[in-house]
Design a protein around this motif. Structure first.
Motif, mmCIF file in Angstrom:
data_model
loop_
_atom_site.group_PDB
_atom_site.id
_atom_site.type_symbol
_atom_site.label_atom_id
_atom_site.label_comp_id
_atom_site.label_asym_id
_atom_site.label_seq_id
_atom_site.Cartn_x
_atom_site.Cartn_y
_atom_site.Cartn_z
ATOM 1 N N THR A 203 -8.317 13.285 7.546
ATOM 2 C CA THR A 203 -7.434 12.828 6.472
ATOM 3 C C THR A 203 -6.249 13.775 6.331
ATOM 4 O O THR A 203 -5.104 13.349 6.193
ATOM 5 C CB THR A 203 -8.202 12.735 5.140
ATOM 6 N N GLY A 204 -6.520 15.081 6.401
ATOM 7 C CA GLY A 204 -5.450 16.066 6.323
ATOM 8 C C GLY A 204 -4.569 16.097 7.558
ATOM 9 O O GLY A 204 -3.468 16.676 7.525
ATOM 10 N N ALA A 205 -5.007 15.460 8.639
ATOM 11 C CA ALA A 205 -4.230 15.463 9.882
ATOM 12 C C ALA A 205 -2.972 14.622 9.793
ATOM 13 O O ALA A 205 -2.197 14.562 10.751
ATOM 14 C CB ALA A 205 -5.092 14.974 11.044
ATOM 15 N N THR A 206 -2.747 13.967 8.650
ATOM 16 C CA THR A 206 -1.496 13.237 8.445
ATOM 17 C C THR A 206 -0.495 14.076 7.649
ATOM 18 O O THR A 206 0.625 13.616 7.408
ATOM 19 C CB THR A 206 -1.751 11.923 7.693
ATOM 20 N N GLY A 207 -0.883 15.286 7.221
ATOM 21 C CA GLY A 207 -0.012 16.085 6.373
ATOM 22 C C GLY A 207 0.249 17.471 6.917
ATOM 23 O O GLY A 207 0.803 17.659 8.008
ATOM 24 N N TRP A 208 -0.143 18.498 6.129
ATOM 25 C CA TRP A 208 0.142 19.898 6.454
ATOM 26 C C TRP A 208 -0.423 20.269 7.823
ATOM 27 O O TRP A 208 0.230 20.920 8.638
ATOM 28 C CB TRP A 208 -0.447 20.784 5.358
ATOM 29 N N LEU A 209 -1.632 19.832 8.099
ATOM 30 C CA LEU A 209 -2.272 20.136 9.372
ATOM 31 C C LEU A 209 -1.445 19.586 10.538
ATOM 32 O O LEU A 209 -1.262 20.243 11.564
ATOM 33 C CB LEU A 209 -3.678 19.548 9.392
ATOM 34 N N ARG A 210 -0.947 18.385 10.368
ATOM 35 C CA ARG A 210 -0.174 17.759 11.438
ATOM 36 C C ARG A 210 1.142 18.491 11.683
ATOM 37 O O ARG A 210 1.621 18.562 12.818
ATOM 38 C CB ARG A 210 0.094 16.292 11.123
ATOM 39 N N GLN A 214 2.267 19.690 15.316
ATOM 40 C CA GLN A 214 3.507 19.287 15.964
ATOM 41 C C GLN A 214 4.397 20.480 16.265
ATOM 42 O O GLN A 214 5.041 20.540 17.317
ATOM 43 C CB GLN A 214 4.256 18.288 15.079
ATOM 44 N N GLN A 215 4.438 21.440 15.341
ATOM 45 C CA GLN A 215 5.329 22.586 15.492
ATOM 46 C C GLN A 215 5.042 23.361 16.769
ATOM 47 O O GLN A 215 5.954 23.821 17.456
ATOM 48 C CB GLN A 215 5.199 23.489 14.275
ATOM 49 N N ARG A 216 3.774 23.503 17.110
ATOM 50 C CA ARG A 216 3.418 24.270 18.306
ATOM 51 C C ARG A 216 3.110 23.394 19.509
ATOM 52 O O ARG A 216 2.621 23.891 20.517
ATOM 53 C CB ARG A 216 2.234 25.188 18.009
ATOM 54 N N SER A 217 3.387 22.086 19.403
ATOM 55 C CA SER A 217 3.126 21.144 20.499
ATOM 56 C C SER A 217 1.691 21.303 21.007
ATOM 57 O O SER A 217 1.441 21.405 22.213
ATOM 58 C CB SER A 217 4.126 21.355 21.636
ATOM 59 N N SER A 218 0.757 21.313 20.071
ATOM 60 C CA SER A 218 -0.639 21.550 20.409
ATOM 61 C C SER A 218 -1.218 20.397 21.231
ATOM 62 O O SER A 218 -0.888 19.227 21.019
ATOM 63 C CB SER A 218 -1.469 21.722 19.135
ATOM 64 N N ALA A 219 -2.103 20.753 22.144
ATOM 65 C CA ALA A 219 -2.798 19.755 22.955
ATOM 66 C C ALA A 219 -4.123 19.321 22.332
ATOM 67 O O ALA A 219 -4.827 18.479 22.891
ATOM 68 C CB ALA A 219 -3.051 20.309 24.352
ATOM 69 N N LEU A 220 -4.481 19.891 21.176
ATOM 70 C CA LEU A 220 -5.726 19.504 20.522
ATOM 71 C C LEU A 220 -5.683 18.035 20.113
ATOM 72 O O LEU A 220 -4.647 17.533 19.668
ATOM 73 C CB LEU A 220 -5.969 20.352 19.276
ATOM 74 N N ALA A 221 -6.815 17.358 20.226
ATOM 75 C CA ALA A 221 -6.941 15.984 19.743
ATOM 76 C C ALA A 221 -7.405 16.038 18.293
ATOM 77 O O ALA A 221 -8.569 16.358 18.019
ATOM 78 C CB ALA A 221 -7.934 15.203 20.600
ATOM 79 N N LEU A 222 -6.507 15.766 17.360
ATOM 80 C CA LEU A 222 -6.861 15.856 15.943
ATOM 81 C C LEU A 222 -7.920 14.817 15.590
ATOM 82 O O LEU A 222 -7.909 13.701 16.116
ATOM 83 C CB LEU A 222 -5.621 15.643 15.077
ATOM 84 N N PRO A 223 -8.851 15.153 14.704
ATOM 85 C CA PRO A 223 -9.913 14.205 14.334
ATOM 86 C C PRO A 223 -9.376 13.050 13.511
ATOM 87 O O PRO A 223 -8.278 13.123 12.936
ATOM 88 C CB PRO A 223 -10.877 15.067 13.513
ATOM 89 N N SER A 224 -10.151 11.975 13.451
ATOM 90 C CA SER A 224 -9.840 10.864 12.551
ATOM 91 C C SER A 224 -10.487 11.148 11.195
ATOM 92 O O SER A 224 -11.347 12.029 11.086
ATOM 93 C CB SER A 224 -10.360 9.551 13.123
#
Length: 300
Positions: A203-210, A214-224
């Motif tokens: 749920t937080g992956a749509t906000g601050w976490l995201r 994005q800022q570091r172009s992370s390759a992690l697959a964020l959870p749903s």
């Protein structure tokens, strides 16, 4: 005999109410905004939409039910019961503010101002309340079980959040700690200096976490939102002879955790941006971030 359900209507004070509290009268508020090239009318219109939404939802509560209202500022003093149906009237963020105080009660999110909110958590309209409330209290209710994140200190204190938990300095100082990570992407121990650590849910992956992702172009697959896992990021880690930057992001599964041992005079941990409800951490204390046992039951 079992108790009839209770509808708990959760809302927050509107911008117009905050203006009146600060300036005393509508005229003074209008003068304050007018002097800055803004009109009080738009703020008052949003206030009226909120009032109408609350009135509509209150009128939709079945006659045999009990009902009460609670303002966001009073949530930490309100006692929710197991028979409650929680109706959040407002913005998506208000659902997150409410979630930490619940223990499995169904939550109905009502969007009081469609078009201004993303509607991720407040999925329904005031007119839907008459149908949704009996449904939410029934045995066959369909609800999304949204993952939450928990912070647990070594002295037994606990904090829950729906989006994310931040651990770091209360001001603009540097946070110093030793980070012990489990899970994918960052397992191991490292002494670090940074501007804080963030661990959050899908749920937080749509906000601050995201934004960090994005800022570091992370390759992690964020959870749903319903995945039983977390993502974590270190903010602005600083390399020095005593501190490293090799473990700055990762994923945590259901039984994995991220442990921080404090090496600063004072750090804080707070959830979902609510700094007023924070855990204070002092030198030598430890806090563990992990998937919470509690989930938010959001009526679909």
């Amino acid at each position: 005999m079992s108790l009839a359900p209770r509808a708990v209507l959760v809302h927050r004070r509107t911008e117009y109410e905050e203006l009146l509290a600060r300036h005393g009268t509508h005229g003074q508020a209008a003068f304050f905004l007018g002097a800055r090239g803004r009109s009080v009318d738009e703020v008052r219109e949003r206030h009226e939409r909120m009032r109408r939404a609350l009135t509509a939802v209150a009128g939709a509560v079945p006659p045999a039910w009990r009902q009460t209202t609670v303002e966001r500022a009073d949530l930490d003093r309100f006692l929710f019961g197991p028979e409650d149906v929680v109706v959040v009237v407002g913005q998506d963020g208000l659902v997150a503010n409410t979630a930490k105080y619940l223990t499995g009660q169904p939550v109905v999110g009502i969007d009081a101002d469609p078009g201004r909110n993303p509607g991720v958590l407040v999925r329904h309209r005031p007119a839907d309340a008459r149908r949704l409330l009996p449904y939410a209290a029934g045995p066959g209710v369909a609800a999304d079980e949204l993952t939450m994140v928990a912070a647990t200190t070594d002295d037994g204190r606990r904090l829950l959040a729906l989006n994310e938990i931040y651990v770091g300095p209360a001001g603009h100082q540097t946070a110093r700690y030793t980070l012990d990570a489990e899970g994918e992407g960052g397992a191991g121990s490292e002494a670090q200096a940074s501007s804080g650590v963030l661990a959050g849910t899908g749920t937080g992956a749509t906000g601050w976490l995201r934004s960090l992702w994005q800022q570091r172009s992370s390759a992690l697959a964020l959870p749903s939102p319903t995945d039983p896992g977390l993502a974590w990021f270190v903010r602005e880690a600083w390399p020095s002879p005593a501190t490293g930057t090799s473990r700055v992001e990762g994923l945590l599964g259901p039984s994995e955790g991220l442990r921080l041992t404090v090496e600063s005079d004072r750090l804080v941990a707070f959830g979902d941006g609510v700094e007023s409800d924070a855990l204070d951490l002092t030198w030598g204390q430890a806090v563990r971030l992990a998937v919470a046992e509690t989930r938010l039951r959001l009526v679909a």
